[in-house]
Design a protein around this motif. Sequence first.
Motif, mmCIF file in Angstrom:
data_model
loop_
_atom_site.group_PDB
_atom_site.id
_atom_site.type_symbol
_atom_site.label_atom_id
_atom_site.label_comp_id
_atom_site.label_asym_id
_atom_site.label_seq_id
_atom_site.Cartn_x
_atom_site.Cartn_y
_atom_site.Cartn_z
ATOM 1 N N GLU A 135 -2.560 11.406 -5.148
ATOM 2 C CA GLU A 135 -2.667 10.896 -3.774
ATOM 3 C C GLU A 135 -4.031 10.251 -3.531
ATOM 4 O O GLU A 135 -4.136 9.198 -2.897
ATOM 5 C CB GLU A 135 -2.424 12.030 -2.764
ATOM 6 N N ARG A 136 -5.081 10.878 -4.052
ATOM 7 C CA ARG A 136 -6.435 10.308 -3.905
ATOM 8 C C ARG A 136 -6.530 8.917 -4.521
ATOM 9 O O ARG A 136 -7.061 7.988 -3.936
ATOM 10 C CB ARG A 136 -7.472 11.187 -4.611
ATOM 11 N N ASN B 134 -4.303 6.292 -2.657
ATOM 12 C CA ASN B 134 -4.713 5.986 -1.279
ATOM 13 C C ASN B 134 -6.196 5.643 -1.183
ATOM 14 O O ASN B 134 -6.781 5.737 -0.100
ATOM 15 C CB ASN B 134 -4.360 7.162 -0.362
ATOM 16 N N ASP B 135 -6.791 5.281 -2.310
ATOM 17 C CA ASP B 135 -8.197 4.858 -2.353
ATOM 18 C C ASP B 135 -9.147 5.863 -1.714
ATOM 19 O O ASP B 135 -10.071 5.491 -1.000
ATOM 20 C CB ASP B 135 -8.358 3.478 -1.673
ATOM 21 N N LYS B 136 -8.895 7.144 -1.989
ATOM 22 C CA LYS B 136 -9.760 8.176 -1.412
ATOM 23 C C LYS B 136 -10.788 8.728 -2.397
ATOM 24 O O LYS B 136 -11.561 9.621 -2.062
ATOM 25 C CB LYS B 136 -8.900 9.324 -0.882
ATOM 26 N N CYS B 137 -10.799 8.207 -3.636
ATOM 27 C CA CYS B 137 -11.744 8.737 -4.626
ATOM 28 C C CYS B 137 -13.165 8.382 -4.216
ATOM 29 O O CYS B 137 -13.435 7.261 -3.772
ATOM 30 C CB CYS B 137 -11.455 8.161 -6.010
ATOM 31 N N GLU B 138 -14.075 9.334 -4.374
ATOM 32 C CA GLU B 138 -15.475 9.083 -4.010
ATOM 33 C C GLU B 138 -16.167 8.217 -5.053
ATOM 34 O O GLU B 138 -17.085 7.465 -4.746
ATOM 35 C CB GLU B 138 -16.215 10.429 -3.864
#
Length: 345
Positions: free
Chosen positions: A252-253, A256-260
């Motif tokens: 999901e990260r 959804n482009d949520k990786c730091e």
Amino acid sequence: MKKERILVTGGTGYIGSHTVVELINAGYEVVIIDNLSNSNRDVLKGIHAITGVTPDFVEADCTDLAALTKLFETYPDIKGIINFAASKAVGESMQKPILYYRNNLNTLMNLLDLMPRFGVKGIVFSSSCTVYGEPDVNPVTEEAPIKKATSPYGNTKQISEEIITDVINAGAPFKSVLLRYFNPVGAHPSAEIGELPNGVPQNLIPYLTQTAIGIRKELSVFGNDYDTPDGSCIRDFINVVDLAKAHVIAVERMLNDKCETPVEIFNLGTGVGLSVLELIASFERATGVKVPHKIVGRRPGDIEKVWANPKRANEVLGWKAETPIDDTMRSAWKWQQRLRERGIM
Ligand code: UD1
């Protein structure tokens, strides 16, 4: 509504099959590629029994670039990959290093090569606490130094992490989450899927459950003279379903482009170290079944003690190991009994 399609390599294997179940439960479309070298098609029935869905399945070897290319052409909607396809027996890797380097590294490079061509946004990689070797400090954080690998198997995990990092640093248009597993154990609580080792098990839990059911005479405990409270080795035994759920969060990260950062690393463990003797006691307590065992000499290459600091996964992923060890032991036992009922073991 259905979510994106995820390619799970090695998806009929032990951790792969549990992850496929969690992906399906979370609404993802799944396609599995597996060469069935260490699993079989019946795993698909187990997945269906739990989820009501039979995932698409391609029987092929990920080292076969042509077969892999064809798979991506057939499923142009693949948006993420979870790469479990690998050989994983430490001892065997000492005997057959080329097999290990070829399987594990060529699989990864084929996938990384094809990802940009087919617009895949990210890859989750199955790494291992083996990259920390014998850690200087427990619990181990992700910042702990990487120690020289003691087996070709362990080396493939280290090299794979480096390959992914190099490829992404060179500008590859995708993300990666490296998951460093501690010791995955147990089975799905339904006992529809679980671990199915070929031949004599090398790992503790399958050997233990096979002893409990009478296939093996007694379990050998490798060493009671380690610098630990009871003298046996200490590990961080993480429930396989808990572990599988972390993969869904990682996917999901990435999607959804949520990786730091383009490459993220997480330890997946409980944070609790348990000795081999404590684990046997947990099994006996949870199931009421005695496990005949004897202390023998140390196994060459074993780490004395290693357990995770899972704080980063807890805080950043919002993931936490939840299953108590006794429940995990009960699930392993239920699975072993199911194998007996089915006449498999
Ligand atoms: C190893 C690998 C790990 C890999 C995992 C699964 C290393 C350092 N670790 O973990 O990377 O992911 O296998 O393939 O390479 N034990 C017994 N009797 C037995 C079997 C095991 O006492 O019959 C003990 C071992 O000495 C060890 C513990 O149980 O202390 C766990 O062993 P095992 O399940 O084989 O996993 P690891 O060696 O920890």
